[in-house]
Design an enzyme around this catalytic site. Structure first.
Site: not given
Ligand SMILES: O=C([O-])CC(=O)C(=O)O
Ligand SMILES: [Mg+2]
Length: 591
Positions: A139, A192, A210, A282-283, A305-306, A447, A491
């Site tokens: 991670y 992103r 994840k 995610e992202d 999640d973000d 991060n 986190n």
């Molecule tokens: O993945 C991680 O550590 C936390 C998160 O969702 C991000 O920074 O986008």
């Molecule tokens: Mg993320």
């Protein structure tokens, strides 16, 4: 051949993958492929069975030297393994020893991914038993580096790549994935990735990482997890010019073309897996993340999640920190650096929690929360030119164009970094917070570690050890003036595995903000007096499965209360139920 099939019949889902079993053209075809010249057309022979050599090659069932004598006899393994027998515990000891030999974290990452490809149960056993040591590898921060180099690390598919080439055929592509009973999908479009920007198709490392945590920390079966990368191209010039780039070499489409493609994807997912499959976004970039969540939140089981996971974990830390800081949430003033998914998501959840506790309107309580973006403090005189998700945070104040002046203007008790840009909390910034507060609360959430707004050491040193500190990526404990400080890791990985597991175990069909509050509350309750005495506002990860069971129970309880849980009757003790449903990675015996 006849006896092979008979022996295997009834074996617990160990399928016959013996090359002696033939499909279609028979044995000749299997070996014929090797002899074929380039121009000859050959049939890729489909295997569907596991015994002998192929059993050792199937990560779901392989146990390596842990196959017993009897299993070796019964499953045609004799001679394929050296004679020694090992327990899973001994294998674990051996692997941890060899992983610790690597100095470079990325080498450890590759070794772990190779283990996952070789022996899935052993991989999860390692991860669960050594979570604090291995989390920074599978991670953040190492997964970030793995994404940057994913092209050269990539060996075998660990998830589905759905590119624009598959337009009109996404449902068929989903059917290519070998598992049918999917419960959780983590999907990214790579625009992103952490704070590292647009990594295009190489973002695949994130859904893979994840979902490994969904299993290890949350207890979702690995076969029920599906990592997906939507590849619509990339705007990263370096990748576009890289001859080894693994993704589509074109710029990202925007508007209708992008949204039509995502709509085809979301429709296909529901059609293929039903309405109880959880889709975790995610992202994604800010400009799509909010819109996708709003659009599909009413028709699908979706979770960003973000926006939501990060909000829930930060709220938990804030609620816990009140024990150390005193006062209620509404008596504090919050300043964010960064007004994207994380910043506005957290801000909104804080305001919601405040309003529930203080019996006042969310609109009124938002005034306790201020955000700074790249142009400075968000104030009402800027309202017209603001993106819609920033507008609720445009309060009355003179324009201020930098963080330090914003601190002076707003006088926050808590400073939260969600900028995606490293080193923004300078000595002056931390000193300004320390001058205003006896115990400043500082969270550097971006991060991976390279993007963290400051390090734990800087936060403690520049505030003479008075800061309550948490960060998105892990920092080791810091010794300062003879005292040891333990930084928290705020986190979303504290939340999403238990949150998703809770949804899945009660058969939820929608996510609701009250479930995020329930998850925060469950996490905050896991912080004990002993943790507080050490300045901690998050519980240690070593207990994460217990923490996840409590989060899952809180989320499921809320789902039943809201009438969106389909698993009936409701189990009486949801914590026990969660624990009893969790995947365990211990080997099973094969008949
Ligand atoms: O993945 C991680 O550590 C936390 C998160 O969702 C991000 O920074 O986008
Ligand atoms: Mg993320």
């Amino acid at each position: 051949m006849e006896s092979t099939m008979k022996d295997l019949r009834g074996g617990e889902s160990v399928l016959d993958m013996s090359p002696r079993a033939t499909v279609g053209g028979g044995v000749e075809d299997v070996y014929g492929e090797d002899r074929a010249t380039e121009e000859q057309l050959v049939t890729p022979w489909v295997t569907s069975v596991a015994s002998g050599y192929n059993l050792l090659r199937d990560p779901r069932y392989n146990k390596g030297l842990a196959f017993s004598e009897k299993e070796r006899e019964a499953h045609y393994l004799c001679g394929l393994l050296p004679p020694a027998l090992m327990t899973q515990e001994l294998q674990e000891k051996k692997l941890m020893h060899s992983i610790r030999q690597y100095q470079v974290p990325l080498q450890k990452y590759i070794a772990l991914m190779e283990l996952e490809e070789r022996n899935e149960r052993l991989f999860y056993k390692l991860l669960i038993d050594n979570v604090e040591e291995l989390l920074p590898i599978v991670y953040t921060p190492t997964v970030g580096e793995a994404c940057q180099k994913y092209g050269s690390i990539f060996r075998r598919p660990q998830g589905l790549f759905i590119s624009l080439k598959e337009k009109g055929k996404i449902l068929e592509v989903l059917k290519n994935w070998p598992e049918r009973a999917i419960q959780v999908i983590v999907v990214t479009d790579g625009e992103r990735i952490l704070g590292l920007g647009d990594l295009g198709c190489q973002g695949m490392g994130i859904p893979v990482g994840k979902l490994a945590l969904y299993t290890a920390l949350g207890g979702v079966r690995p076969s029920a997890c599906l990592p997906i990368t939507i590849d619509v191209g990339t705007n990263n010039e370096k990748l576009l010019n890289d001859e080894f780039y693994i993704g589509l070499k074109q710029k990202r489409p925007t508007g209708k073309e992008y949204y039509d493609f995502l709509h085809e994807f979301m429709t296909a997912v529901k059609q293929n897996y039903g309405e109880k499959v959880l889709v975790q976004f995610e992202d994604f970039a800010n400009h799509n993340a909010f819109e996708l969540l709003a659009k599909y939140g009413t028709t699908h089981l979706v979770f960003n999640d973000d926006i939501q996971g990060t909000a829930s974990v930060v709220l938990a830390g804030l609620v816990a920190s009140l024990k150390l800081l005193g006062g209620t949430l509404a008596e504090h003033t919050f300043l964010f650096l960064g007004a994207g998914e994380a910043g506005t998501g957290i801000a909104e959840l804080i305001a919601l929690e405040m309003s529930k506790k203080a019996n006042a309107s969310v609109e009124e309580l938002r005034k306790k929360i201020w955000l700074v973006d790249s142009k400075g403090l968000i104030v009402s005189s800027r309202k017209e030119s603001l993106q819609h998700f920033k507008k609720p945070w445009a309060h009355e104040c003179e324009p201020v164009n930098n963080l330090l002046d914003a601190i002076k203007a707003v006088k926050p008790t808590a400073l939260i970094g969600t900028s995606g840009v490293g080193k923004q909390f300078t000595k002056e910034v931390i000193e300004a917070m320390a001058a205003l507060n006896e115990k400043p609360l500082i969270m550097a959430l971006s991060n991976p570690t390279s993007q963290s707004e400051c390090t734990a050491e800087e936060a403690y040193k520049w505030s003479e050890g008075r800061t309550i500190f948490a960060s998105g990526s892990p920092f080791d404990p810091v010794e300062f003036n003879g005292k040891v400080y333990v930084p928290g890791q705020a986190n979303n990985c504290y939340i999403f595995p238990g949150f998703g597991f809770g949804l899945v175990m009660c058969g939820a069909i929608r996510v609701h903000d009250d479930m995020l509050l329930a998850a925060s509350e469950a996490l905050a309750k896991q912080v004990t007096d002993e943790h507080y005495a050490r300045g901690m506002i998050y519980p240690p990860f070593a207990n994460i499965r217990k923490i996840s069971a409590h989060i899952a129970a809180g989320v499921a309880a809320k789902a039943y209360e809201l009438g969106v849980a389909t698993r009936l009757p409701r189990p009486a003790d949801l914590v026990k139920f969660a624990e009893s449903c969790m995947y365990t990675p211990n080997y099973r015996s094969y008949r």
